[in-house]
Scaffold this motif. Structure first.
Motif, short mmCIF file in Angstrom:
data_model
loop_
_atom_site.label_atom_id
_atom_site.label_comp_id
_atom_site.label_asym_id
_atom_site.label_seq_id
_atom_site.Cartn_x
_atom_site.Cartn_y
_atom_site.Cartn_z
N ARG A 110 0.84 -1.19 0.00
CA ARG A 110 0.00 0.00 0.00
C ARG A 110 0.88 1.25 0.00
O ARG A 110 1.78 1.40 0.83
CB ARG A 110 -0.92 0.00 1.22
CG ARG A 110 -1.97 1.12 1.21
CD ARG A 110 -2.87 1.01 2.43
NE ARG A 110 -3.65 -0.21 2.41
CZ ARG A 110 -4.82 -0.32 1.78
NH1 ARG A 110 -5.33 0.71 1.15
NH2 ARG A 110 -5.47 -1.46 1.82
N ASN B 151 0.41 5.37 0.02
CA ASN B 151 -0.51 6.50 0.14
C ASN B 151 -1.96 6.08 -0.11
O ASN B 151 -2.69 6.70 -0.90
CB ASN B 151 -0.11 7.62 -0.82
CG ASN B 151 1.24 8.21 -0.49
OD1 ASN B 151 1.71 8.15 0.65
ND2 ASN B 151 1.90 8.79 -1.49
N ASN B 152 -2.37 4.98 0.53
CA ASN B 152 -3.74 4.45 0.44
C ASN B 152 -4.07 3.84 -0.92
O ASN B 152 -5.24 3.56 -1.19
CB ASN B 152 -4.78 5.53 0.78
CG ASN B 152 -4.68 5.98 2.23
OD1 ASN B 152 -4.37 5.18 3.11
ND2 ASN B 152 -4.92 7.25 2.48
N TYR B 153 -3.07 3.62 -1.76
CA TYR B 153 -3.27 2.93 -3.03
C TYR B 153 -2.64 1.54 -2.95
O TYR B 153 -1.51 1.39 -2.47
CB TYR B 153 -2.65 3.71 -4.20
CG TYR B 153 -3.37 4.98 -4.55
CD1 TYR B 153 -4.46 4.97 -5.41
CD2 TYR B 153 -2.97 6.20 -4.01
CE1 TYR B 153 -5.13 6.14 -5.73
CE2 TYR B 153 -3.63 7.38 -4.33
CZ TYR B 153 -4.71 7.34 -5.19
OH TYR B 153 -5.37 8.50 -5.50
N LEU B 154 -3.37 0.54 -3.42
CA LEU B 154 -2.84 -0.82 -3.43
C LEU B 154 -1.94 -1.00 -4.64
O LEU B 154 -2.27 -0.62 -5.76
CB LEU B 154 -3.98 -1.84 -3.48
CG LEU B 154 -4.83 -1.96 -2.20
CD1 LEU B 154 -5.95 -2.97 -2.40
CD2 LEU B 154 -3.97 -2.35 -1.01
N LEU B 155 -0.76 -1.61 -4.41
CA LEU B 155 0.20 -1.86 -5.47
C LEU B 155 0.26 -3.35 -5.78
O LEU B 155 0.16 -4.18 -4.87
CB LEU B 155 1.59 -1.36 -5.07
CG LEU B 155 1.71 0.10 -4.63
CD1 LEU B 155 3.16 0.40 -4.28
CD2 LEU B 155 1.21 1.03 -5.70
#
Length: 284
Positions: free
Chosen positions: A76, A78-82
């Motif tokens: 994760r 900055n609140n984005y899933l990678l």
């Protein structure tokens, strides 16, 4: 009658009768015995067992290993899933900053106020390095994942990010001041990077072995601009990817500009400065 019907049903099951015969038997039994619906449910559960995974979850078993592996590889930013871990490019270094009070680390290293703010942390990932524009030689990054480092945090350089729920800083390796062996904060474990020097400042008026007096901390509170070199870096990388020799060595004394370098205090009774070799005006 129920006993006889169940006995015949078991015989029919061993003989390979289809499921339709079971359902017909249960239907006829339910018309004659009030408790037959309960027995019918029990028989159905006996004939049609739960799938293996459903039964495991019904018993409160741990999730399947495949699910646990998928959860462990969630990244994760900055609140984005990678879909994969964050990989720095070129000479960028991803540093997980240590949580500490302002101006002081949790291991006793006092970071003095100066033009450049120094933070300590652990390298989470590092890029392969920069390619020299003229020679084409790869200049490898001087640190790697797992190294404990001190770094200069410049507001206008790099990027502050939230990665895996922790505060990180993406910086070029030129902002890594030093590595600390074993993560221990002391002058003995301080390994300067590049062409940096760790200089121990005199506490009061001292004399060197050759009889030269060194001015210590004066009444004005200004730190002296000379001291003994305690540790030196490997040197600046040249176009061939090799380290240039350092012009000074541990045990020598240097003079540098009054506002050069960054102040450090390992709480061992001495004040220190980290300066570049090119900032040294003279040595003896």
């Amino acid at each position: 009658r129920l006993s006889r019907e169940l006995a015949r049903s078991h015989d029919a099951r061993r003989a390979g009768s289809p499921l339709v015969s079971w359902l017909a038997l249960l239907s006829s039994t339910c018309r004659t015995i009030p408790m037959a619906p309960i027995i019918a449910a029990l028989c159905l559960s006996f004939v049609l067992p739960l799938p293996l995974d459903t039964a495991r979850h019904a018993r409160g078993a741990a999730p399947a290993p495949a699910l646990m592996e998928a959860a462990a590889t969630t990244y994760r930013l900055n609140n984005y899933l990678l879909p994969a871990p964050l990989t720095p490019r070129n000479n960028m270094v991803l540093v997980k900053l240590r949580k500490s009070e302002e101006g002081e680390t949790s291991r006793g290293l006092v970071l003095a106020a100066s033009q450049r703010k120094i933070r300590d942390g652990e390298v989470a990932a590092a890029g392969p390095g920069l390619t020299h524009p003229e020679s084409g030689q790869l200049l490898p990054t001087g640190v790697g994942a797992g190294d404990h480092v001190l770094c200069e945090e410049i507001v206008m350089e790099g990027e502050a990010i939230d990665y895996l729920g922790e505060k990180h800083r993406m910086l070029p390796d030129s902002r890594v001041v030093a590595t600390l062996e074993g993560g221990v904060m002391s002058a003995a474990t301080f390994k300067p990077s590049g062409e940096r020097l760790l200089v121990r400042l005199p506490k009061a008026v001292e004399e060197t072995a050759s009889g030269i007096a060194l001015a210590g901390l004066g009444d004005s509170g200004e730190l002296p601009s000379q001291g003994e070199v305690v540790a030196v870096g490997p040197g600046q990388l040249n176009a061939r990817g090799e380290h240039n020799p350092m012009p000074v060595a541990p045990g020598e004394f240097v003079v540098f500009g009054r506002y050069a370098g960054s102040e450090l205090d390992f709480e061992d009774g001495f004040k220190y400065k980290v300066v570049f070799a090119r900032e040294c005006l003279a040595k003896w």
